[in-house]
Scaffold this active site. Structure first.
Site, PDB file in Angstrom:
ATOM      1  N   ASP A 124       0.868  -1.181   0.000  1.00  0.00           N
ATOM      2  CA  ASP A 124       0.000   0.000   0.000  1.00  0.00           C
ATOM      3  C   ASP A 124       0.904   1.230   0.000  1.00  0.00           C
ATOM      4  O   ASP A 124       1.338   1.711   1.040  1.00  0.00           O
ATOM      5  CB  ASP A 124      -0.912  -0.022   1.224  1.00  0.00           C
ATOM      6  CG  ASP A 124      -2.005   1.037   1.126  1.00  0.00           C
ATOM      7  OD1 ASP A 124      -2.073   1.740   0.100  1.00  0.00           O
ATOM      8  OD2 ASP A 124      -2.803   1.149   2.079  1.00  0.00           O
ATOM      9  N   ALA A 125       1.215   1.694  -1.215  1.00  0.00           N
ATOM     10  CA  ALA A 125       2.191   2.773  -1.374  1.00  0.00           C
ATOM     11  C   ALA A 125       1.554   4.000  -2.026  1.00  0.00           C
ATOM     12  O   ALA A 125       2.101   5.089  -1.949  1.00  0.00           O
ATOM     13  CB  ALA A 125       3.363   2.284  -2.216  1.00  0.00           C
ATOM     14  N   LYS A 126       0.431   3.804  -2.694  1.00  0.00           N
ATOM     15  CA  LYS A 126      -0.305   4.905  -3.340  1.00  0.00           C
ATOM     16  C   LYS A 126       0.611   5.776  -4.187  1.00  0.00           C
ATOM     17  O   LYS A 126       0.478   6.999  -4.198  1.00  0.00           O
ATOM     18  CB  LYS A 126      -1.061   5.730  -2.297  1.00  0.00           C
ATOM     19  CG  LYS A 126      -2.110   4.918  -1.533  1.00  0.00           C
ATOM     20  CD  LYS A 126      -2.984   5.758  -0.643  1.00  0.00           C
ATOM     21  CE  LYS A 126      -4.091   4.970   0.030  1.00  0.00           C
ATOM     22  NZ  LYS A 126      -3.655   3.971   1.022  1.00  0.00           N
ATOM     23  N   ARG A 127       1.503   5.156  -4.944  1.00  0.00           N
ATOM     24  CA  ARG A 127       2.403   5.906  -5.792  1.00  0.00           C
ATOM     25  C   ARG A 127       1.666   6.411  -7.034  1.00  0.00           C
ATOM     26  O   ARG A 127       0.684   5.808  -7.479  1.00  0.00           O
ATOM     27  CB  ARG A 127       3.600   5.039  -6.207  1.00  0.00           C
ATOM     28  CG  ARG A 127       4.444   4.546  -5.025  1.00  0.00           C
ATOM     29  CD  ARG A 127       5.016   5.685  -4.190  1.00  0.00           C
ATOM     30  NE  ARG A 127       6.055   5.229  -3.283  1.00  0.00           N
ATOM     31  CZ  ARG A 127       5.928   5.117  -1.958  1.00  0.00           C
ATOM     32  NH1 ARG A 127       4.794   5.431  -1.355  1.00  0.00           N
ATOM     33  NH2 ARG A 127       6.946   4.701  -1.226  1.00  0.00           N
TER      34      ARG A 127
END
Lengths: 323, 323
Positions: A124-127
């Site tokens: 879960d990095a939401k890049r």
């Protein structure tokens, strides 16, 4: 990387099973849609993790390394306690990144630990960035980086959360990298935070909302990655805290697996998530973090036992809601 | 952390100068709005950097560590060559992150190197998440993380790029952390990539566009952080590739410093950026990455000399446009 086990093969050519089909199979085998969210706060680790880190460390070791060892122990204990009830872990990258280089090492170590327990790994990095930078993030999480000294492997996760604000061309490097490895994406469509509506539910001049437009984008780029299970390799993050939006978003994205955060601490209720499962039992992945790992703060008793109980409870409930 | 040098002080109380004022002062002193973008690609490093890494390393060192050493050398050489022409560096976090833990160490090392050269450090990370996770990212980049083993310092950058898709509550932890340290934010409003318009220029039902709504949000949350210079600590990323949008966005955000990527390789032209400077010479920061660091690929000759020449050229041009 995952290769088809039972399907016909061209000799010498390994066929990559897409993420949607891999997910459907894994959910069926484990009879679980539960995702163990690991967002370790060094100030709230299980006491056993602190003890383990203290036993191994000395005062001379810098705080970042000691904290990283404690975080590694905490995550390992949580996976041992609750992993059996789950189909995947969701690693909150921020919580590792704040410990610097030692944190990044423990992120990789925790991903490996989860895999040993048969769990899919979601970063879960939401890049989200312009094409050339998105390609660099894709190398970091899904692929590898060529260098004059040899390739540097990335984290090799099964799925990555990405932010679509920069549009379709910013998502393409992620889709390409994911597809090449049988991995998937979860694109932010409607998040679980209290203020999510401010931008995401803005009404558009041509009808619908920003989140509706993002859903259409997800459906479009996911089309080519839809497997025999009917599930695509491009999923969507849809907060469990906005169940009223769930039905419309499912209709807009009939093939996208939904990653549903926000159950428990944030107020989402599993009972309200049925529309996610209109495309099958793997249509919704229920991510619970503090609800499981901090269950003992509500119930008292041993953290591991409380986590296992709460994970079993959510898993059973979800399985019934999806049926 | 930055403390006011010349302003009156309450004895024993150190007053933090806000990022807007620090930026205005630094631009005035260095007579430059140029930001050296460092997005090192291990496959395109300066030959001198590879040589330096090879001189120090042996074959037994893993590729990630050797590549990270080469990236560190490349960034150090680029700062030595072009830093004098610049007011800040912009570190593209993806390019360090793809080298794992050694990459993260080199990110910190490069930030320190830039500071030694009197440069502000902007982390281009485009983070954005729900409140509790945004707080963790804020600790990673702007603050520190409390742990049972002592605090773990973050990168301590002067400014961070953030993604506002999750709305105001997702930005608050960043604003709070930045303000506490005299640091700033650059919020994505209109990015430089070819497909930026797809989401950001969607027309809204109540008039304007998504990027217009984001600009209004930036103006609102930046209000409390506006200094004597007239510049706020909450800036905006506005691509130099969309000069037609620049005037309207400046009117919507009269106090926001603009970070303007996209000059050079992406096609943006400095001559068209005048509206950014309506609020003073520090109103626009021109970020050039490949245009400077890969200038020798166009001109031939020594990479360092070519970078210094191109940096001086853009700096002079920008200073005239801003005048």
């Amino acid at each position: 990387m995952a290769f088809t086990e039972g399907s016909p093969r061209v000799p010498g050519v390994e066929q990559i099973t897409g993420f949607g089909d891999r997910l459907a199979e894994r959910v069926a085998v484990r009879e679980s849609q539960l995702v163990l969210g690991l967002d370790p706060d060094p100030a709230r680790l299980w006491p056993a993790a602190i003890r383990r880190a203290q036993a191994n460390g000395t005062v001379a070791v810098p705080p970042a390394m000691r904290a990283a060892r404690a975080v590694a122990a905490h995550c390992a204990l949580a996976i041992e306690a609750a992993g059996e009830q789950c189909v995947a872990v969701k690693l909150q990258v921020a919580c590792f990144e704040r410990l610097g280089a030692p944190g990044w090492s423990v992120l990789a170590e925790t991903a490996a630990r989860a895999r040993e327990h048969g769990l899919l790994v979601i970063a879960d990095a939401k890049r989200g960035d312009i094409g050339v930078t998105a390609a660099a993030y894709a190398q970091a999480f899904l692929d590898e980086t060529p260098t004059p000294f040899g390739p540097v492997p990335g984290l090799g996760v099964d799925a990555l959360t990405v932010n679509p604000l920069l549009g379709r061309d910013s998502l393409e490097p992620f889709t390409t990298a994911a597809r090449g490895h049988g991995s998937g994406l979860f694109v932010l469509v409607r998040t679980s935070n209290p203020g999510a509506a401010e931008v995401q539910e803005r009404a558009l001049a041509d009808g619908g909302s920003v989140s509706g437009a993002l859903a259409a984008l997800v459906d479009e780029i996911g089309f080519a990655g839809t497997g025999r299970s009917g599930l695509s390799d491009v999923g969507a993050v849809v907060g469990a805290t906005a169940p009223d939006r769930l039905h419309a978003l499912r209709e807009r994205m009939p093939h996208a697996p939904f990653l549903l955060p926000g159950v428990g601490a944030q107020g989402g209720r599993v009972e309200e998530l049925a529309p996610a499962f209109m495309c099958g039992p793997a249509g919704g992945l229920i991510a619970a973090s503090r609800g499981i790992v901090a269950a003992h703060e509500q119930t008292g008793g041993d953290p591991a036992a409380a986590a296992a109980r709460e994970a079993a409870r959510i898993r059973d409930l979800a399985w019934r809601v999806a049926a």
